[in-house]
Design a protein around this motif. Structure first.
Motif, PDB file in Angstrom:
ATOM      1  N   LEU A  46       0.806  -1.223   0.000  1.00 38.79           N
ATOM      2  CA  LEU A  46       0.000   0.000   0.000  1.00 38.79           C
ATOM      3  C   LEU A  46       0.840   1.274   0.000  1.00 38.79           C
ATOM      4  N   GLY A  47       2.125   1.150   0.299  1.00 37.18           N
ATOM      5  CA  GLY A  47       2.957   2.337   0.423  1.00 37.18           C
ATOM      6  C   GLY A  47       2.701   3.103   1.704  1.00 37.18           C
ATOM      7  N   TRP A  48       2.230   2.399   2.742  1.00 35.06           N
ATOM      8  CA  TRP A  48       1.948   3.030   4.035  1.00 35.06           C
ATOM      9  C   TRP A  48       3.164   2.931   4.952  1.00 35.06           C
ATOM     10  N   ARG A  68      -5.431   5.240   9.663  1.00 34.63           N
ATOM     11  CA  ARG A  68      -5.086   4.103   8.819  1.00 34.63           C
ATOM     12  C   ARG A  68      -4.919   2.877   9.716  1.00 34.63           C
ATOM     13  N   LEU A  69      -5.706   1.862   9.438  1.00 29.83           N
ATOM     14  CA  LEU A  69      -5.715   0.657  10.254  1.00 29.83           C
ATOM     15  C   LEU A  69      -5.387  -0.556   9.400  1.00 29.83           C
ATOM     16  N   VAL A 124      -7.796  -0.314   6.317  1.00 27.72           N
ATOM     17  CA  VAL A 124      -8.875   0.669   6.349  1.00 27.72           C
ATOM     18  C   VAL A 124      -8.252   2.059   6.304  1.00 27.72           C
ATOM     19  N   ASP A 125      -8.664   2.848   5.333  1.00 33.27           N
ATOM     20  CA  ASP A 125      -8.181   4.219   5.173  1.00 33.27           C
ATOM     21  C   ASP A 125      -9.379   5.153   5.373  1.00 33.27           C
ATOM     22  N   VAL A 126      -9.383   5.882   6.503  1.00 31.82           N
ATOM     23  CA  VAL A 126     -10.520   6.730   6.862  1.00 31.82           C
ATOM     24  C   VAL A 126     -10.315   8.135   6.289  1.00 31.82           C
ATOM     25  N   PRO A 127     -11.313   8.705   5.610  1.00 32.32           N
ATOM     26  CA  PRO A 127     -11.162  10.067   5.083  1.00 32.32           C
ATOM     27  C   PRO A 127     -10.941  11.084   6.197  1.00 32.32           C
TER      28      PRO A 127
END
Length: 405
Positions: free
Chosen positions: A117-119, A146-147, A208-211
């Motif tokens: 993901l590049g996280w 970010r989870l 999970v990527d939260v706005p």
């Protein structure tokens, strides 16, 4: 007793192992692991006298005896990914001690997911859903969070998507990563609102990527009063925040919430950190049901609910802190709370009646600590104008067992 080799293995199986890990597996006289892990090792790797032992179910009650049954042989345990990251390596270290193990690490599924993901790994919060209610994800949700969630099985992505939609996070993006590092690797992404896939491999995890403009509900104490259902037995928001500050939770500590009401103090204690635990004591059955519903809705379904205090105190582990929000004047209540506290443990009592206030003043005189009066006023309409409407004042006594000012 010989040292046990613990070898991390990924979805790429034998081909993905480093030479040292392969040597440890090949040298084993007894090889332990799940059926999938054992099948990933070629049949000609272990010596003819070797044995392959699948873990019993349930694992923990018989783990030690299963290992000790082969104590006279060279043993190797296969672990998923990094053995010390939510893996059996950490369990064995607690059970047998670090000196009893030789651990061969492997990239964890979370490391592989962040690579895809590049996280940045340090910026990600990891939540394990294995044998846990998916509601535990809720305290970790906040704008721009970010989870990475460790799935229980193939049903976890749908459960998480439903949970997000029902709590106002339908715009959060889910990325489901299956069989990372293996030949069957697959990565799919959609918003929680749009997620529908039902053909997920059981070996998966969920990112999970939260706005940044999502609902604002952090772990900080003092949730809005309307976050709780109940019959009005609720420590109001401002006093609740001050009470949690006085209780001073630390990761891994346990709270007793006496006179639970709607469960707000215990719930927000547990929300401060995933390792915080709490027991609440409530004599009214309907309120106990409300506490359970509030706990799950706010992401702490592990809150333990007991019958009336102090009779039920024997059912709960020793607390690090005790909060008394109701029933303080019951005969022997504060004495039982004080006796249950570990040395150095904290007690906080909120008094709203003159009788309770007189009682806590006596305890303050005898035990020391801090006594404060809290008065909150909220602006409310007065005709066509705005005026200040005071809430009932709260007298709060805080003390640490064995410590005087």
């Amino acid at each position: 007793m010989t040292v046990i080799d613990v070898v991390g293995i990924g979805a790429d199986g034998w081909d993905g192992l480093a030479p040292a890990s392969r040597d440890a597996v090949a040298a084993a006289e007894v090889l332990f692991g799940s059926p999938r892990q054992l099948d990933s090792v070629p049949v000609d790797v272990t010596p003819p006298a070797g044995r392959r032992v699948s873990w019993p179910t349930p694992l923990l009650p018989s783990l030690r005896s299963t290992l000790e049954e082969h104590a006279d042989r060279r043993r190797c345990v296969l672990a998923s990914g990094d053995p010390m990251f939510h893996g059996i390596g950490a369990t064995l270290a607690r059970l047998l001690g670090a000196d009893a193990l030789r651990v061969f690490s492997h990239p964890s599924s979370v490391s592989l997911a962040c690579a895809r993901l590049g996280w940045s790994l340090p910026d990600v919060e990891v939540v394990s859903l294995v044998a846990r209610d998916p509601a535990i994800v809720l305290p970790a949700l906040h704008p721009s969070a970010r989870l990475v969630l460790l799935s229980e099985d193939d049903t976890s992505p749908v459960s998480v998507a439903t949970l997000l939609r029902e709590n106002g996070f339908g715009d959060a993006r889910l990325t489901v990563l299956e069989c990372l590092g293996g030949s069957a690797e697959r990565v799919r992404s959609a918003t929680a609102e749009d997620w529908q896939a039902d053909d997920v491999d059981p070996l998966n995890l969920i990112a999970v990527d939260v706005p940044g403009d999502g609902p604002h509900r952090t772990r900080n104490p003092g949730l809005p009063d309307d976050a709780y259902s109940g019959d009005g037995q609720l420590t109001k928001r401002e006093v609740r925040a001050l009470t949690l500050t006085a209780l001073d939770p630390s990761p891994g500590e346990r709270l007793w919430d006496v006179g639970g009401g709607s469960g707000s103090i215990a719930i927000e204690w547990m929300r401060t950190h995933p390792r915080c635990r709490a027991d609440t004591f409530e004599r009214v059955a309907d309120r106990a049901l409300t506490i359970a519903a509030n706990a799950r809705a706010l992401g702490v379904p592990g809150l333990t609910i007991h019958d009336a205090a102090p009779a039920a105190f024997t059912k709960a582990p020793t607390p690090d802190a005790v909060f008394v929000g109701g029933g303080a004047t019951a005969p022997g209540m504060l004495e039982a709370c004080w006796a249950a506290l570990r040395p150095g443990g904290r007690i906080v009592v909120n008094a709203v009646t003159a009788e309770t206030e007189a009682l806590v003043f006596r305890w303050y005189t005898e035990k020391g600590g801090t006594l404060r009066r809290i008065q909150i006023q909220r602006a409310e309409p007065v005709g066509g104008f705005t005026g200040w409407r005071p809430q009932m004042p709260v007298t709060q006594w805080c003390a640490a067992k064995g410590q005087r000012p």
